[in-house]
Enzyme design. Sequence first.
Site, PDB file in Angstrom:
ATOM      1  CE  LYS A  73      -3.902  -2.197   2.279  1.00 40.89           C
ATOM      2  NZ  LYS A  73      -4.498  -2.633   3.534  1.00 40.89           N
ATOM      3  CD  GLN A 126      -3.786  -4.348   6.717  1.00 45.41           C
ATOM      4  OE1 GLN A 126      -3.627  -3.414   5.949  1.00 45.41           O
ATOM      5  NE2 GLN A 126      -4.405  -5.465   6.360  1.00 45.41           N
ATOM      6  CG  ASP A 180     -10.258  -0.455   4.862  1.00 53.55           C
ATOM      7  OD1 ASP A 180      -9.995  -0.824   3.704  1.00 53.55           O
ATOM      8  OD2 ASP A 180      -9.644  -0.851   5.869  1.00 53.55           O
TER       9      ASP A 180
END
Length: 286
Positions: free
Chosen positions: A49, A93, A116
Site C-alpha cells: 500500500k 489494518q 476502507d
Amino acid sequence: MIIDGKKIAEQLREKVKNNIDKISGSQKPGLTVILIGDHPASQIYVRNKEKFAKEVGINSEVLRFDKNITEQNLKDEIRKLNTNPNVHGILVQLPLPDHINQKDIIETIDPTKDVDGFHPVNVGNLSSGNDAMVPCTPLGCYYLIKQVLPNLSGLHAVVIGRSNINGKPMTQLLLKENCTVTIVHSKTKNIEEICKRADLIIAAVGKAKMVKKDWVKSDAVVIDVGINRLEVEGKNKIVGDVDFENLKDHVKGITPVPGGVGPMTIACLLENTLKAFNKISGNAPR
Ligand code: NAP
C-alpha cells in the site's frame, strides 16, 4: 477471456496519478495506515500500500504500534488523525489483536476519511444508494466486472459469502446496477444449483477451488476474491475460491488468482484516498 486485474489496476493507478498531478496548490492527498503487531500478511499488504501510494503521489505514512497497545490509546491516535488536515485517508489494518474491539475502532474513524468504507455511515450510505466510500475489494471487483459486462441490468448475479468487507457491499453495488442478486453462504442449500443459473458469480469465501466447472454456465463471468494458501508438491501456492484451470476455457470471463482482484484492492484504496481528499478540500460534495 482472462480478466487481467494487474493491467486494469495499473490503468486505475495511472488515472489516480494523473488526477493528483492536476491538483493545484501544494497540498497532496495523505493516507495514514495504522498497523498493530507483527502479523506477517499485514506487513506485506501495508508495504505494498505504501509503495503504490507513493508512486501515485499520495503522501503515505504507516504508524506502527505494539500488539499490546490499549484500545483507548489506539482511539486517541485515530482522533488525532481525524483532525489532522494533512491526513485525508485513515486505514486501520485488520485483523486487530483480540483485546481491541474492531467495531469501536472503525466507528472512531471520521467517515469522510474512512477509505476502507467500513464505518456504519458509509455502509448505510452504500445500502441506501447514496454516495459512499465503498470497500476497496468489492469496488475493485465491480470495475473488473464492468470491463466484460458494461450493462449489468437484469443479469442474475450470485455472490458467495456474506462478509461485511466483501459479500455484502458487493451485493449493494450489483443491486445499484439493477442486477438480480442472490447471496449465498455456509448455511445455503444447493449452492451448486443456484450458481448454475448465474450470469455472474463472485466468490468471496476462503475455500480453495470450491467453485467447479459444472457449477457454472458457459456464458457466465466469474470473479474470484479468494486467497487460499495450498501446499502443492512441497511448495506454497496461492489459489482462489474457483477451480481456475478447469474453468478458464469454459466461461465468458474469469479473474485469475493471483493477478485478478488483489491488485485492484490497492488501486481502489488509492482512488478512495483521492476521493476523500477531494471531499475534504471542497472539490466534491461531502
Ligand atoms: P469471511 O469473513 O471468512 O467470510 C466468508 C464467507 O464465506 C462467509 O459469509 C461464510 O458464510 C461463507 N462460506 C464459508 N464456507 C462456505 C461454504 N462452504 N459455502 C458457501 N459459503 C461459505 O471472509 P472474507 O473476509 O470475506 O474473505 C473471503 C476470501 O477473500 C478469503 O479467502 C480472503 O483471504 C479473500 N480476500 C481477498 C481480498 C483481495 O484483495 N483479493 C481481500 C479480502 C479478502 P457464513 O457467513 O455463513 O459463515
